[in-house]
Design an enzyme around this catalytic site. Structure first.
Site, PDB file in Angstrom:
ATOM      1  N   GLY A 287      31.769  36.277  43.228  1.00 38.43           N
ATOM      2  CA  GLY A 287      31.990  36.402  41.794  1.00 38.43           C
ATOM      3  C   GLY A 287      32.450  35.058  41.247  1.00 38.43           C
ATOM      4  N   ALA A 288      33.453  34.488  41.909  1.00 39.29           N
ATOM      5  CA  ALA A 288      34.006  33.200  41.508  1.00 39.29           C
ATOM      6  C   ALA A 288      34.900  32.712  42.636  1.00 39.29           C
ATOM      7  CB  ALA A 288      34.819  33.334  40.221  1.00 39.29           C
ATOM      8  N   MET A 289      35.260  31.417  42.591  1.00 43.15           N
ATOM      9  CA  MET A 289      36.100  30.850  43.655  1.00 43.15           C
ATOM     10  C   MET A 289      37.116  29.896  43.048  1.00 43.15           C
ATOM     11  SD  MET A 289      36.956  30.653  46.824  1.00 43.15           S
ATOM     12  CE  MET A 289      38.361  29.623  47.269  1.00 43.15           C
ATOM     13  N   GLU A 290      38.384  30.109  43.443  1.00 34.60           N
ATOM     14  CA  GLU A 290      39.516  29.447  42.791  1.00 34.60           C
ATOM     15  C   GLU A 290      39.827  28.054  43.323  1.00 34.60           C
ATOM     16  OE1 GLU A 290      39.641  32.215  44.749  1.00 34.60           O
ATOM     17  OE2 GLU A 290      41.446  32.257  45.992  1.00 34.60           O
ATOM     18  N   ASN A 291      38.821  27.205  43.581  1.00 30.94           N
ATOM     19  CA  ASN A 291      39.093  25.829  43.994  1.00 30.94           C
ATOM     20  C   ASN A 291      40.006  25.179  42.957  1.00 30.94           C
ATOM     21  OD1 ASN A 291      36.793  26.133  45.917  1.00 30.94           O
ATOM     22  ND2 ASN A 291      35.626  26.121  44.000  1.00 30.94           N
TER      23      ASN A 291
ATOM     24  N   HIS B 267      41.641  35.741  36.145  1.00 24.17           N
ATOM     25  CA  HIS B 267      41.885  35.953  37.576  1.00 24.17           C
ATOM     26  C   HIS B 267      41.920  34.615  38.327  1.00 24.17           C
ATOM     27  CE1 HIS B 267      41.167  38.306  41.422  1.00 24.17           C
ATOM     28  NE2 HIS B 267      40.779  37.097  41.792  1.00 24.17           N
ATOM     29  N   GLU B 268      40.907  33.801  38.089  1.00 19.02           N
ATOM     30  CA  GLU B 268      40.819  32.539  38.824  1.00 19.02           C
ATOM     31  C   GLU B 268      41.927  31.578  38.405  1.00 19.02           C
ATOM     32  OE1 GLU B 268      38.846  32.509  41.343  1.00 19.02           O
ATOM     33  OE2 GLU B 268      38.007  34.438  40.734  1.00 19.02           O
TER      34      GLU B 268
ATOM     35  N   HIS C  11      45.134  32.279  40.079  1.00 22.38           N
ATOM     36  CA  HIS C  11      45.149  31.761  41.452  1.00 22.38           C
ATOM     37  C   HIS C  11      45.636  30.314  41.536  1.00 22.38           C
ATOM     38  CE1 HIS C  11      43.467  34.817  44.017  1.00 22.38           C
ATOM     39  NE2 HIS C  11      42.284  34.858  43.446  1.00 22.38           N
TER      40      HIS C  11
ATOM     41  N   GLU D   4      44.693  38.246  46.338  1.00 26.30           N
ATOM     42  CA  GLU D   4      43.682  38.866  45.476  1.00 26.30           C
ATOM     43  C   GLU D   4      44.252  40.003  44.632  1.00 26.30           C
ATOM     44  OE1 GLU D   4      41.238  37.404  44.814  1.00 26.30           O
ATOM     45  OE2 GLU D   4      40.823  36.108  46.516  1.00 26.30           O
TER      46      GLU D   4
HETATM   47 ZN   LIG Z   1      40.567  36.088  43.599  1.00 29.62          ZN
END
Ligand SMILES: [Zn+2]
Length: 711
Positions: free
Chosen positions: A147-151, A183-184, A187, A206
């Site tokens: 879905g997405a990635m919190e880099n 959400h991201e 994080h 998460e």
């Molecule tokens: Zn997440």
């Protein structure tokens, strides 16, 4: 159209940074990173921090050097290279925020930019710590299995989670963008600044970000009433958690690969719901203070789950660790009964166990009750001992609706409440309906009792209880014999007809943001299970005229597809291929699964392997296999080429192939064939999801025979 572009992007979580550079590739080895990228000069390049230098090498290439990052884990390092464009940087309290997108999609970035700026400010204030990075780029990746990635500072997204045109989108599509962005960004603090020591802690990462995404989006758009719609997500999680094949939220992780099974609804939605329940029990400010204390204590370091409970225990004086251990270390959730003034709990299950069960035996349950007519909310901590409740009748069990349990009222309590369902708060009412449906599936109440609660709903704009009813009649239709389906159709017209009379097809100027969603649910139920001819005709007219914006679009496509008119399938495909937004593309793609014709279903299934984006293939196959008419044939289609299928699609999307299984409830012979196949062809890392689908199918088979005898 027709020109192929290539992009390069990283996705390191959980342990792929080692494939890009030598490192101690585990979350507890935090370090700073100075990235240098040598790339073709005409391409854009992004990493976690701002550019330090940009050197033209004179050979058509350039080297970009980036400022060293903060101290963080390897899995958060990222770089993206390709033909991208970006918005002007927006200064958010000193942090430059940009949206990065594939060339030509700049007109779809407004909502993400607004939501991103809001979230950056919201979390700096909530956590009382400023944003830990130097800049924030949010990047839309055209084919992305996650879905997405919190880099840190360089968040990557699937297009539908970042790019949207609010003018033509449904409420759910806009909510998705605002929620994933929140959400991201949550994080960046919870996950990036403070990180789990080892991968078993990923659930907390998460679950917490899920909780914060709702808190933040609810503040961003109060009119969306996010906590009420989150009730639907919680219910979906409890539908899995009431199965013996559920799992504890936290479990021991030996190899990083063991975490694959953790990225599921029990981590995100159940975990987030448990945190919300805790927040409501402790009080919002006390909870927030505990979170601040935790983040400031462990910044740039690593934690285990109990560190958070200890911080909350310190600020609240409540037995948080003992309470949360009962929710985190065992699966399942309780059924809380309020009868004759007494509260009791027992484990909730959809069926008796025929062997092993992951459902626990008792919980420390924070239960809130209140007198319906007003007065203070009472806080109880329910253990194995029964508790007495002294609130005046009618009394609301699970007051506010945030408890992670199913509720049942005794005869006196139910009688007092029955004529006042309309006076409940919205989330309380939605929870009552969801619990009623769960009890029906579990064989603990009869169909008539569920229908009686649906009749009590009346006129209201909050869509979720009606959504539960629409889902229930759709499932019931699969269970019933043809002549019983006719009776069901009449019931659906009776239940939903008055709502259609009230709402009509078109929005009025004064209606709430949620009303269009309710209208879509009502039209969908009437046009499909209800078989209402005039609604089906109007849906076809709007489809032919291509009037398909907003909340009604998916509903209209669903109704039209079930008509099976010649040529419509090709129109779906054409509109999919030329869609102007990621959401429009997705609507038509998913809509292909609703045609009730085997040739068309096989045609769509074939395209999953050689035409659609790889990120979508397993999802569309799963949706196709859920079709009431053609689903079993599609299931046979992809299981007959199983090896090719599981090699073709991203591993973390393969559990979607199980989407159809819970719906095979009318043919016990086929159901056993399905169970046999999947038990002998386990999906590495995802098999638990498949087993849950099989157990749901068995619950459905029992529901089917019970319902046929009650109808
Ligand atoms: Zn997440």
């Amino acid at each position: 159209m027709g020109v192929t572009h290539v992009i390069a992007t990283t996705q390191f979580e959980h342990s792929d940074a080692r494939r890009a550079f030598p490192c101690w590739d585990e979350p507890s080895f935090k370090a700073t990173y100075q990235v240098n990228l040598t790339v073709p000069s005409e391409l854009a390049a992004y990493s976690n921090s701002p550019e330090l230098a940009n050197t033209d090498l004179g050979n058509g290439q350039r080297t970009v050097s980036y400022v060293p990052t903060m101290k963080m884990s390897t899995y958060l390092v990222a770089f993206v290279i390709g033909p991208f464009e970006q918005t002007e940087a927006l200064d958010v309290n000193g942090t430059p925020l940009r949206i990065v997108y594939p060339t030509g999609k700049g007109h779809l970035t407004d909502l993400a930019l607004e939501a991103g700026a809001f979230a950056l400010k919201f979390f700096s204030e909530y956590f009382d710590i400023s944003y830990p990075g130097d800049k924030l780029d949010m990047v839309a990746i055209p084919d992305f299995a996650f879905g997405a990635m919190e880099n840190l500072g360089c968040i990557t997204y699937r297009e539908t989670a970042l790019l949207v045109d609010p003018a033509g989108a449904s409420l759910a599509e806009m909510q998705r963008v605002a929620e994933v962005v929140a959400h991201e960004i949550a994080h960046m603090w919870f996950g990036d600044l403070v990180t789990m020591e080892w991968w078993e802690g990923i659930w907390l990462n998460e679950a917490f970000a899920t909780f914060m995404q709702i808190l933040c989006t609810n503040a961003f758009r109060p009119q969306w009433k996010m906590w009420v719609s989150f009730g639907v997500d919680r219910d979906a999680a409890l539908q899995i958690d009431g199965l013996h094949s559920t799992r504890p939220i936290e479990y021991e992780v030996i190899s990083p690969d063991d975490t694959r099974g953790m990225f599921d609804i029990l981590t995100y939605e159940k975990g987030g719901s448990v945190l919300r329940m805790l927040e409501q029990y402790l009080g919002e400010e006390t909870f927030r203070d505990g979170i601040r204390h935790y983040l400031v204590t462990h910044s740039y370091a690593n934690t285990v789950t109990t560190d958070l409970w200890d911080a909350l225990e310190e600020t609240s004086g409540q037995p948080v660790r003992a309470m949360m251990n009962t929710w985190i270390l065992q699966g399942g959730h309780p059924l809380v009964t309020l009868a004759a003034g007494t509260l009791r709990q027992q484990p909730f299950a959809y069926a008796k166990s025929s062997g092993e069960s992951a459902i626990g035996s008792s919980w420390l349950v924070p239960v809130l009750t209140r007198p319906l007519k007003g007065g203070p909310t009472s806080r109880h901590l329910l253990s194995d001992e029964a508790l007495s409740v002294t609130d005046e009748l009618p009394v609301v069990l699970n007051a506010g609706g945030s408890g992670v349990f199913r509720s049942r009222y005794g005869a006196a309590e139910l009688e007092a409440l029955a004529s006042h369902v309309g006076e409940l708060e919205e989330l309380e009412r939605a929870t009552l309906l969801a619990d009623s449906w769960a009890l029906l599936l579990a064989g603990q109440i009869r169909w008539d009792a569920f229908v009686a609660s649906a009749r009590g709903l009346g006129d209201q704009d909050e869509p979720n209880p009606w959504g539960t009813v629409a889902g229930a009649v759709d499932y019931a239709k699969r269970a019933l014999a043809p002549e019983q389906q006719t009776k069901l159709a009449a019931l659906v017209r009776q239940l939903f007809g008055p709502q259609f009379e009230r709402l009509g097809w078109d929005a009025s100027r004064s209606e709430s943001d949620l009303t269009p969603q309710l209208r879509a649910i009502v039209l969908g139920a009437l046009g499909t299970v209800g078989g209402d001819e005039s609604i089906r005709e109007e849906a076809a007219r709007r489809f032919d005229a291509n009037e398909l914006d907003g909340d009604l679009a998916r509903t209209i496509l669903r109704i039209v597809a079930t008509e099976n008119r010649p040529g419509d399938y090709d129109t779906f495909l054409k509109r999919y291929q030329s869609a102007a937004t990621p959401q429009e593309e997705q609507r038509y793609l998913w809509g292909l699964a609703d045609f009730a014709d085997e040739t068309l279903a096989f045609n769509a299934a074939e395209r999953c392997y050689n035409e659609f984006r790889n990120q979508d293939g397993a999802i569309v196959l799963g949706l196709l296999s859920r079709n009431a008419t053609t689903g079993p044939a599609v299931w046979r289609f992809f299981t007959s080429r199983w090896q090719e299928t599981i090699e073709k699609f991203p591993a973390n999307t393969l559990s979607r192939l199980a989407l159809g299984i819970p719906t095979y409830i009318a043919d016990p012979v086929f159901a056993e064939q399905v169970a046999d196949f999947h038990e002998s062809h386990p999906l590495a890392g995802e098999q638990r999801t498949v087993e849950q689908a099989i157990e749901r199918m068995r619950v459905g088979l029992a529901f089917c025979s019970a319902l046929r005898s009650q109808f």
